[in-house]
Design an enzyme around this catalytic site. Structure first.
Site, PDB file in Angstrom:
ATOM      1  CG  PHE A   1      -1.785  -0.999   1.705  1.00 59.17           C
ATOM      2  CD1 PHE A   1      -3.145  -1.079   1.153  1.00 59.17           C
ATOM      3  CD2 PHE A   1      -1.210  -2.383   2.034  1.00 59.17           C
ATOM      4  CE1 PHE A   1      -4.059  -1.787   0.569  1.00 59.17           C
ATOM      5  CE2 PHE A   1      -2.740  -3.446   2.600  1.00 59.17           C
ATOM      6  CZ  PHE A   1      -3.769  -3.067   2.385  1.00 59.17           C
ATOM      7  CG  ASP A   2       0.937   5.593  -1.637  1.00 61.77           C
ATOM      8  OD1 ASP A   2       2.553   6.194  -1.421  1.00 61.77           O
ATOM      9  OD2 ASP A   2       0.248   6.742  -2.479  1.00 61.77           O
ATOM     10  N   GLY A   3       1.149   5.219   1.360  1.00 56.84           N
ATOM     11  CA  GLY A   3       0.532   5.681   2.364  1.00 56.84           C
ATOM     12  C   GLY A   3      -0.308   6.718   2.081  1.00 56.84           C
TER      13      GLY A   3
ATOM     14  CG  ASP B   1      -2.262   8.713  -4.500  1.00 58.47           C
ATOM     15  OD1 ASP B   1      -2.588  10.197  -4.446  1.00 58.47           O
ATOM     16  OD2 ASP B   1      -1.288   7.987  -3.337  1.00 58.47           O
TER      17      ASP B   1
ATOM     18  CG  PHE C   1      -4.199  -1.114  -3.643  1.00 58.49           C
ATOM     19  CD1 PHE C   1      -5.595  -1.425  -4.505  1.00 58.49           C
ATOM     20  CD2 PHE C   1      -3.552  -2.027  -3.276  1.00 58.49           C
ATOM     21  CE1 PHE C   1      -5.884  -2.714  -4.340  1.00 58.49           C
ATOM     22  CE2 PHE C   1      -4.541  -3.454  -2.735  1.00 58.49           C
ATOM     23  CZ  PHE C   1      -5.536  -3.518  -3.786  1.00 58.49           C
TER      24      PHE C   1
END
Length: 302
Positions: free
Chosen positions: A162-164, A275, A273
């Site tokens: 995951f991105d943060g 954004d 994932f």
């Protein structure tokens, strides 16, 4: 006793995210719905090949046993019901247990996420993903044109990265970076190091994975990674936020703006994932199944 999905991790997925249906989709995009339906009917006995999210789904379903069903995968598709026959048969041929599906024949299917109480929605349709995120469901647009990853070295482990900011966390800090630059971002995060970040759109999924891991089976486990452009001293707020949530990640990569693709290639996630479309595309080039999370300031339409 009424049937319920309340005690399960529920993943809703479009047929194009689970299977490679790009040849068929080209006919559909050409505007000839009748020809598309006929093509799917003609191929009903021909199992579709695995798509971008196939490895993720197959591994998550491995948490189920003959006596306990911990994960439910539901097809949520703009396909017509006739095409749905092929999807279910393709699932069986690929040893993917599919029991439930919603086929809307061109209409947006995201509204059915609520009665499903879905923890994740994966689709190749950008509009459906945006609407699902706006409705509060962790959702990502898959890149079906990506190269499939090589066979994994971790058959008994679901690996998710995951991105943060704007994914696990809100885009509060990202807004500061976009408006005022890196120095202001670092100062902002250092001054708020003890203040947890607000939740991002994928925090519910991370929490659900954490619960699945705790209730899991000796045959399967989950390994998660935070892969972020943050660096020291901005790393501290991210770590303290996860501690506040009482959720741990197994690995954390604070890359300070370095390209993520090569690091992800070493971690070998079943899915990543982010954004930002640039990070997603770069990861896909390294054979990493990836999804674009269209949330936060980086995805604001001008």
């Amino acid at each position: 006793m009424a049937v319920t999905l309340d005690d399960k991790l529920v993943v809703a997925i479009s047929s194009r995210a689970l299977f490679n249906l790009e040849e068929e989709n080209a006919v559909f995009e050409g505007g000839d719905a009748t020809a598309y339906m006929q093509l799917q009917l003609d191929r009903v006995e021909q199992a579709a090949k695995p798509g971008i999210a196939f490895s993720l789904i197959k591994k998550l379903l491995a948490f189920n046993t003959e006596t306990i069903q911990r994960v439910e995968v539901v097809i949520l598709s703009r396909n017509d019901p006739v095409s749905g026959m092929r999807i279910f048969r393709s699932g069986k041929a690929n040893d993917i247990k599919l029991e439930r599906g919603v086929f809307t024949q061109g209409s947006s299917p995201f509204r059915y996420l609520r009665p499903l109480r879905a923890h994740l929605f994966l689709s190749a349709n950008a509009d459906d993903v945006r609407e699902a995120l706006a409705a509060g469901f962790p959702s990502a647009r898959v890149l079906p044109e990506s190269v499939l990853a090589a066979a994994t070295n971790y058959p008994n482990e679901v690996r998710i990265a995951f991105d943060g900011d704007a994914v696990l966390f809100s885009d509060e800090a990202e807004q500061v970076f976009q408006s005022h630059g890196l120095d202001a971002f670092q100062q902002h995060e250092s001054s708020k190091a003890l203040q947890p970040l607000p939740e991002g759109p994928f925090k519910p999924l991370l929490a659900a994975l954490h619960r699945l891991q705790q209730a899991g089976t000796p045959q399967m486990r989950i390994r998660t990674a935070l892969v972020t452009a943050r660096s020291a001293p901005a790393h501290e707020r991210a770590i303290r936020t996860l501690l506040k949530w009482d959720i741990r990640v197994d690995e954390a990569m604070f890359l300070g703006g370095l390209p993520k693709g090569e690091f992800l290639r070493e971690f070998e996630p079943d899915f990543f994932f982010d954004d930002q479309t640039g990070h997603v595309a770069h990861a896909a080039q390294h054979g990493i199944p990836s999804g674009h999370v269209a949330s936060g300031v980086s995805n604001t339409k001008h």
